[in-house]
Design an enzyme around this catalytic site. Structure first.
Site, short mmCIF file in Angstrom:
data_model
loop_
_atom_site.label_atom_id
_atom_site.label_comp_id
_atom_site.label_asym_id
_atom_site.label_seq_id
_atom_site.Cartn_x
_atom_site.Cartn_y
_atom_site.Cartn_z
N LYS A 73 -1.20 0.73 7.87
CA LYS A 73 -1.12 2.17 7.57
C LYS A 73 -0.43 2.77 8.77
O LYS A 73 -0.96 2.77 9.89
CB LYS A 73 -2.53 2.75 7.39
N TYR A 131 -4.57 -0.08 11.05
CA TYR A 131 -4.41 1.37 11.05
C TYR A 131 -3.78 1.76 12.39
O TYR A 131 -4.44 1.74 13.42
CB TYR A 131 -5.77 2.04 10.85
O1 SI3 Z 1 -7.83 9.88 7.30
C1 SI3 Z 1 -6.96 9.13 7.73
O2 SI3 Z 1 -7.22 8.17 8.41
C2 SI3 Z 1 -5.58 9.44 7.42
O3 SI3 Z 1 -5.05 9.10 6.42
C3 SI3 Z 1 -4.85 10.15 8.43
C4 SI3 Z 1 -3.54 10.70 7.89
O4 SI3 Z 1 -2.49 9.96 8.42
C5 SI3 Z 1 -3.49 12.13 8.28
N1 SI3 Z 1 -3.44 12.21 9.73
C6 SI3 Z 1 -4.30 12.92 10.42
C7 SI3 Z 1 -4.20 12.81 11.89
O5 SI3 Z 1 -5.12 13.65 9.92
C8 SI3 Z 1 -2.35 12.84 7.61
O6 SI3 Z 1 -2.61 12.84 6.24
C9 SI3 Z 1 -2.22 14.27 8.13
O7 SI3 Z 1 -3.45 14.92 8.02
C10 SI3 Z 1 -1.19 15.07 7.36
O8 SI3 Z 1 0.01 14.36 7.32
C11 SI3 Z 1 -0.99 16.44 7.99
O9 SI3 Z 1 -0.40 16.30 9.26
#
Ligand code: SI3
Length: 294
Positions: free
Chosen positions: A164, A136
């Protein structure tokens, strides 16, 4: 490895006012993801699950609930990483016993670990946990930036099957994709799904898929079938939604929308020190819900 490809929601976790896990709400969110969002899998214990604010037993509780609710209906990846390697290994074994399809581990953070230390962290996890592992990488939150040489070394570890990739560095993404065809690459930024799929990622994992999963699948499929016009149109609308959510508070707004979607009369709290949703934020979250989701 092939089986792990697809669209995953990074599972959001509702808490009670006292900070404990709202089990009923969590089960409803999982069902919503499976039945309504039609996602391929769940990424449990990620940033969106507020995982780095929790203790070990709470993490185990969430892993257990997710598996118990989802059974084998979808794929499950457990994010077990942290800077406490003994806990990482214990959780890795725990979820493997539970039947999780793969584990994932965030790069160790806080102390500025060098490349060898990061490598040894993954080596030790893969030597002790008998499951596939997805790195990750989220440099924005961890401060750990890895280059192509770092990935090359890590991808040689037998149980590492992919990454990821939560980064806006599309040059590195293109280089990784070209160099490592066998590794799985999951895109992490939902607002950049079009360029990620155009770079041939194997899937995506994100927070907004919990509520915007259907549109995101349409984006993914449209790029895959070379309909860039359609993909961009849906991404534009999606990004109007994501921008509004980010402006109003990411997790608070997504949880508000989920609470509405699953008809819960109990508020989905965040875990302290994350702030709770204010009345003004609720009002804006309701507008966003009505405009983009309902
Ligand atoms: O929950 C997780 O570990 C994720 O999948 C993180 C994901 O990359 C999200 N990143 C963060 C920092 O929350 C994204 O889904 C993000 O919320 C989204 O792209 C909005 O910026």
């Amino acid at each position: 490895r092939e089986d792990l490809k697809g669209l995953y929601s990074a599972l959001l976790v509702p808490f009670n006012e006292d900070g404990s896990v709202n089990e009923e709400g969590l089960r409803k969110i999982i069902r919503h993801n499976i039945d309504k969002m039609k996602i391929d899998g769940l990424y449990v214990g990620g940033s969106s699950g507020e995982n780095f604010l929790l203790g070990k037993e709470e993490k185990k509780q969430i892993f257990e609930i997710a598996k118990d609710e989802a059974k084998d209906q979808i794929k499950l990846i457990a994010q077990v990483g942290s800077s406490n390697i003994y806990e990482v290994i214990e959780l890795g074994k725990f979820v493997t016993e539970l039947g999780y399809d793969a584990i994932s581990a965030v790069t160790p953070f806080y102390y500025r670990f060098n490349a060898d230390e990061v490598y040894n962290y993954y080596k030790e996890i893969t030597e002790n946990v008998e499951n596939d592992l997805i790195i990750y990488s989220i440099p924005l939150l961890t401060g750990v930036d890895m280059g192509i040489k770092d990935f090359e070394r890590l991808f040689k570890l037998p149980r590492i099957v992919g990454v990821k990739y939560t980064s806006a560095d599309f040059y590195l993404l293109e280089r990784l994709r070209k160099a490592f065809k066998e590794q799985l690459i999951f895109s992490g930024f939902d607002e950049m799904l079009v360029p990620a799929v155009a770079n041939n990622v194997d899937g995506a994992i994100g927070s907004t898929y919990n509520v915007n999963g259907i549109r995101s699948r349409e984006i993914f499929d449209a790029v895959k079938s070379n309909d860039l016009q359609k993909a961009l149109e849906i991404q534009n609308l999606t990004n109007d939604f994501i921008s509004a959510v980010l402006n109003n508070g990411l997790y608070q707004t997504l949880k508000y929308i989920l609470q509405r979607e699953v008809n819960s009369d109990k508020q989905f709290y965040s875990r302290k020190p994350m702030a709770q949703i204010t009345e003004a934020q609720k009002e804006e979250a309701e507008n966003i819900y009505q405009k983009f989701i309902k």
